[in-house]
Design an enzyme around this catalytic site. Structure first.
Site, PDB file in Angstrom:
ATOM      1  N   ARG A  23      56.812  49.052  91.791  1.00 27.91           N
ATOM      2  CA  ARG A  23      57.551  48.003  91.539  1.00 27.91           C
ATOM      3  C   ARG A  23      57.498  46.994  90.222  1.00 27.91           C
ATOM      4  O   ARG A  23      58.435  46.744  89.876  1.00 27.91           O
ATOM      5  CB  ARG A  23      56.971  47.192  92.633  1.00 27.91           C
ATOM      6  CG  ARG A  23      57.553  45.811  92.942  1.00 27.91           C
ATOM      7  CD  ARG A  23      58.910  45.707  92.848  1.00 27.91           C
ATOM      8  NE  ARG A  23      59.670  46.853  93.701  1.00 27.91           N
ATOM      9  CZ  ARG A  23      60.940  47.263  93.465  1.00 27.91           C
ATOM     10  NH1 ARG A  23      61.836  46.900  92.346  1.00 27.91           N
ATOM     11  NH2 ARG A  23      61.424  48.302  94.209  1.00 27.91           N
ATOM     12  N   LYS A  82      67.302  30.380  76.197  1.00 33.65           N
ATOM     13  CA  LYS A  82      67.344  30.345  77.515  1.00 33.65           C
ATOM     14  C   LYS A  82      66.725  31.410  78.339  1.00 33.65           C
ATOM     15  O   LYS A  82      67.518  32.121  78.907  1.00 33.65           O
ATOM     16  CB  LYS A  82      68.861  29.869  77.971  1.00 33.65           C
ATOM     17  CG  LYS A  82      69.121  28.390  77.559  1.00 33.65           C
ATOM     18  CD  LYS A  82      70.632  27.967  77.866  1.00 33.65           C
ATOM     19  CE  LYS A  82      70.848  26.870  77.258  1.00 33.65           C
ATOM     20  NZ  LYS A  82      72.365  26.249  77.747  1.00 33.65           N
ATOM     21  N   ASP A 140      80.363  23.260  69.776  1.00 35.02           N
ATOM     22  CA  ASP A 140      79.786  23.258  70.999  1.00 35.02           C
ATOM     23  C   ASP A 140      80.906  22.759  72.088  1.00 35.02           C
ATOM     24  O   ASP A 140      81.580  21.860  71.802  1.00 35.02           O
ATOM     25  CB  ASP A 140      78.731  22.180  71.143  1.00 35.02           C
ATOM     26  CG  ASP A 140      77.943  22.575  72.496  1.00 35.02           C
ATOM     27  OD1 ASP A 140      77.782  23.605  72.732  1.00 35.02           O
ATOM     28  OD2 ASP A 140      77.446  21.494  73.249  1.00 35.02           O
ATOM     29  N   LYS A 200      70.405  19.806  67.473  1.00 38.27           N
ATOM     30  CA  LYS A 200      71.311  19.553  68.617  1.00 38.27           C
ATOM     31  C   LYS A 200      71.860  18.250  68.633  1.00 38.27           C
ATOM     32  O   LYS A 200      71.265  17.357  68.215  1.00 38.27           O
ATOM     33  CB  LYS A 200      70.512  20.197  69.902  1.00 38.27           C
ATOM     34  CG  LYS A 200      69.827  21.445  69.784  1.00 38.27           C
ATOM     35  CD  LYS A 200      71.047  22.500  70.012  1.00 38.27           C
ATOM     36  CE  LYS A 200      71.208  22.615  71.217  1.00 38.27           C
ATOM     37  NZ  LYS A 200      72.140  23.737  71.743  1.00 38.27           N
ATOM     38  N   GLU A 256      74.521  21.532  65.224  1.00 33.08           N
ATOM     39  CA  GLU A 256      75.453  21.335  66.385  1.00 33.08           C
ATOM     40  C   GLU A 256      76.459  20.303  66.260  1.00 33.08           C
ATOM     41  O   GLU A 256      76.084  19.143  66.137  1.00 33.08           O
ATOM     42  CB  GLU A 256      74.794  21.504  67.617  1.00 33.08           C
ATOM     43  CG  GLU A 256      75.860  21.355  68.992  1.00 33.08           C
ATOM     44  CD  GLU A 256      75.091  21.153  70.135  1.00 33.08           C
ATOM     45  OE1 GLU A 256      74.494  22.202  70.410  1.00 33.08           O
ATOM     46  OE2 GLU A 256      75.090  19.952  70.839  1.00 33.08           O
TER      47      GLU A 256
END
Length: 300
Positions: free
Chosen positions: A97, A132, A226, A164, A194
C-alpha cells in the site's frame, strides 16, 4: 532527493505499521511463502515515483527484488505491466500500500503535467508547478512534474524572490516595494513580481527603464501576469518585449485544460499551474499476485 525520499517512505510506513507491524500478513501468510507481484496499470498514464517504490521495499525488506519494465517519464496504456516485486510474500504485502500510494499519486501528477504539456506543444510556453504541494512531499511531487515534461518553479521561499499582491499591499504599494528590492536584493537572487493589471506592469517597466537610463541594473527578472485572459496577456507580452531588458513572462491563475492553449498562444514563456500538485487525482495502479512459492501447511 534520497534523504527526502527515505524520510517520506519511513513516515508512510510508520503510519501503516505502528509498533507491531503487519498483523494480517503475519497471521495469514506463511513465513516461507514467496512470490512475484506485478504493478499493473488500470488506466493510461505517464510514470513517476519508481524510486519511491524501490525505497519502500528497501525499508521493508531489502531482499525483495524490484524490477521496472518502464522508467519515470514513459507513457503506458491500461493493462501495461509497469514493474514487479519478487520475494517474501509477507514483505510484498506489507509494502504494497505504501508503494502504490506513492506511485499512484506521483504518476497522477506526471500524467496531468504531460497532458498540459501536450496542449501547449508548438508554442514557446513551458508548464511549471508552484508551491501548492502536499506538505512533506514537495521534492517528490516536483520530481513528478519533471517526469511529466514540465519544469519546476522555485522550490521554496528561500531560493528566489516572488513578490505577490499581498506583499505589495502590505508593503505600501508597488513602487515602495521596488525601492526595497533595489536596495536589498542580491545580484545572485532572481526577482519576480506579480501584477494584476497592465497599469501595474507599465509602472514596473517604467521603473526599470529609469534605472537603466541612470546606468543602474534593472530590479526585475520576471513578471507574473495573474488571472489575465489571452487578449490582456498578449498586450502584456507586447509591453514586456518592447522593454530594453530581457524579462521572463509568466501567466498563472485558474489555468485549466480548456484555457491553457489560449494563454500559451498569447506568447508567454511560462504557465504555472497549482493544480498539477494540489488537486491531482491518484492514478489507478494495482498489484497482481502470481507465482506463489512454497507454502507451509500444517501436518494432518
Amino acid at each position: 532527493m534520497n534523504g527526502e525520499l527515505y524520510r517520506v517512505v519511513r513516515t508512510a510506513l510508520a503510519e501503516d505499521l505502528g509498533l507491531v507491524g503487519d498483523l494480517t500478513s503475519q497471521v495469514t501468510v506463511p513465513a516461507d511463502a514467496h512470490g512475484t507481484a506485478y504493478v499493473v496499470a488500470r488506466e493510461p498514464g505517464v510514470l513517476a515515483g519508481t524510486a519511491a517504490g524501490e525505497a519502500t521495499f528497501a525499508e521493508v525488506d531489502p531482499s525483495v527484488v524490484v524490477d521496472w519494465q518502464l522508467r519515470d517519464g514513459e507513457a503506458f496504456e491500461a493493462g501495461a505491466v509497469i514493474g514487479s516485486f519478487t520475494g517474501s510474500a509477507r514483505s510484498i504485502l506489507t509494502g504494497e500500500r505504501t508503494a502504490l500510494n506513492l506511485l499512484g499519486h506521483l504518476t497522477g501528477i506526471a500524467t496531468r503535467t504531460a497532458g498540459f504539456v501536450g496542449l501547449v506543444a508548438g508554442t514557446n510556453a513551458v508548464i511549471a508547478d508552484t508551491r501548492k504541494t502536499t506538505p512533506g512531499l514537495r521534492a517528490l511531487e516536483k520530481a513528478a512534474v519533471l517526469a511529466g515534461g514540465g519544469v519546476n518553479h522555485r522550490f521554496g521561499l528561500h531560493d528566489a524572490i516572488l513578490v505577490k499582491d499581498n506583499h505589495i499591499g502590505l508593503g505600501g504599494g508597488l513602487v515602495p516595494v521596488l525601492n526595497r528590492l533595489a536596495d536589498h536584493a542580491s545580484h545572485l537572487v532572481r526577482v519576480e513580481v506579480e501584477v494584476d493589471t497592465l497599469d501595474q506592469l507599465a509602472t514596473l517597466l517604467k521603473y526599470d527603464d529609469q534605472r537603466r537610463s541612470d546606468g543602474r541594473p534593472p530590479v526585475v527578472h520576471a513578471v507574473l501576469l495573474d488571472n489575465m485572459g489571452p487578449d490582456e496577456l498578449a498586450q502584456g507580452v507586447a509591453m514586456v518585449r518592447a522593454h530594453a531588458a530581457p524579462i521572463v513572462v509568466e501567466a498563472s491563475g485558474g489555468v485549466r485544460e480548456e484555457t491553457v492553449r489560449g494563454l500559451a498562444d498569447a506568447g508567454v514563456d511560462v504557465i504555472s499551474i497549482g493544480a498539477l500538485t494540489h488537486s491531482v487525482r491518484c492514478l489507478d495502479l494495482g498489484l497482481d499476485l502470481r507465482d506463489l512459492g512454497p507454502v507451509t501447511t500444517p501436518a494432518s
